[in-house]
Enzyme design. Structure first.
Site, PDB file in Angstrom:
ATOM      1  N   ASP A 110      -3.301   8.979  -7.497  1.00 56.58           N
ATOM      2  CA  ASP A 110      -2.112   8.283  -7.191  1.00 56.58           C
ATOM      3  C   ASP A 110      -1.475   7.489  -8.386  1.00 56.58           C
ATOM      4  O   ASP A 110      -2.244   7.786  -9.481  1.00 56.58           O
ATOM      5  CB  ASP A 110      -1.365   7.552  -6.426  1.00 56.58           C
ATOM      6  CG  ASP A 110      -2.669   8.409  -4.578  1.00 56.58           C
ATOM      7  OD1 ASP A 110      -2.667   8.574  -4.685  1.00 56.58           O
ATOM      8  OD2 ASP A 110      -3.050   7.478  -3.867  1.00 56.58           O
TER       9      ASP A 110
HETATM   10  N1  URA Z   1      -7.667   6.282  -3.051  1.00 56.83           N
HETATM   11  C1  URA Z   1      -5.851   6.735  -2.789  1.00 56.83           C
HETATM   12  O1  URA Z   1      -5.579   5.786  -2.446  1.00 56.83           O
HETATM   13  N2  URA Z   1      -5.758   5.754  -4.185  1.00 56.83           N
HETATM   14  C2  URA Z   1      -6.267   7.029  -5.330  1.00 56.83           C
HETATM   15  O2  URA Z   1      -5.895   7.278  -6.435  1.00 56.83           O
HETATM   16  C3  URA Z   1      -6.899   7.198  -5.229  1.00 56.83           C
HETATM   17  C4  URA Z   1      -8.193   6.835  -4.128  1.00 56.83           C
END
Ligand code: URA
Length: 260
Positions: A110
């Site tokens: 993310d």
């Molecule tokens: N889980 C999440 O919530 N975000 C990420 O970037 C990776 C795993």
């Protein structure tokens, strides 16, 4: 027929920067097809030509494999009208390489997640690592909004270990997560002890799949919120602690063995 400059190939195989490679070539230690070669811009046919250094034949990789310490505020996509992308952080030479096609991310982190991100031109490795059938462990360091007592920590551990129900988020369906492991601070791994003693808001989680916002959704399902997330390993490959945020480097042969 894939062709590449000699200095670029050597640099991509751990012989240092272009400047280091130039010195190496001038020293006369590099042979191409049995003849000493000192010219950095010689065009090499990756399928035919044989390069050796100090009489040891170089096993030429057909692909680029990069480890990045992703920083916040960059996205894992090719284009984004608003934010910078991880590709803006990749040195130009890796993006224009003729080695094995287009550079892409192996899965996504993310925008606000930091840590270990793989980028490669090797589509079959990507397929292997992100296929829902291959349950490669991925470990994240998590900071939670609410600190948890030892009792609550035990409860979370049990819930995650059982394989928890994760509600839908936006267009993303609900799912039952595969069992995941939590490691909380303790006397033994004191590095995770927080100022407020046994009430910890930091934990390591290992998951075996890669659903959308998975880690955040798992903790949200328990009524908590992830306020910081950093991936520290994928399978046996660990984030290089010497890699500054936003930097990337080639994987070593040993590191690659953990993935292939
Ligand atoms: N889980 C999440 O919530 N975000 C990420 O970037 C990776 C795993």
């Amino acid at each position: 027929m894939k062709r590449e400059r000699l200095d670029k190939i050597l640099s991509h195989h751990g012989f240092g920067s272009r400047k280091d490679v130039k010195k190496l070539l001038h020293s006369g230690r590099v042979n191409v097809n049995g003849k000493i070669c000192t010219l950095p811009d010689v065009s090499i046919d990756l399928d035919i030509d044989v390069i050796s250094i100090d009489d040891e034949v170089l096993k030429v990789r057909k692909h680029v494999y990069l480890m990045m310490n992703k920083c916040e505020d960059v996205v894992c996509s090719n284009k984004d009208g608003i934010h910078s992308t991880v590709f803006d952080l990749v040195p130009e030479e890796y993006k224009t390489s003729s080695m094995g096609g287009e550079l892409h991310c192996v899965g996504r982190l993310d925008i606000d997640t930091e840590g270990l991100l793989l980028l490669t031109t090797d589509g079959s490795l990507t397929h292997k690592l992100i296929s829902p059938k291959t349950h490669i462990p991925k470990t994240y360091h998590v900071k939670l909004q609410k600190g948890l007592s030892l009792r609550e920590q035990t409860k979370y551990t049990e819930v995650f270990q059982k394989g928890m129900f994760v509600p839908a988020e936006g267009n993303e369906s609900e799912f039952t997560a595969l069992p995941a492991q939590l490691i909380w601070p303790s006397e033994e791994n004191g590095s995770y002890l927080t100022e407020n003693g046994p009430e910890s808001c930091e934990v390591l989680i290992t998951i075996y799949e890669g659903k959308y916002h998975q880690v955040k959704r798992m903790f949200a399902a328990c009524g908590n919120q992830v306020i910081k997330l950093k991936r520290i390993s994928i399978g046996g490959l660990y984030l290089d602690s010497g890699l500054a945020l936003g930097q990337c480097r080639e994987l070593t042969q040993e590191e690659l063995k953990f993935l292939i």
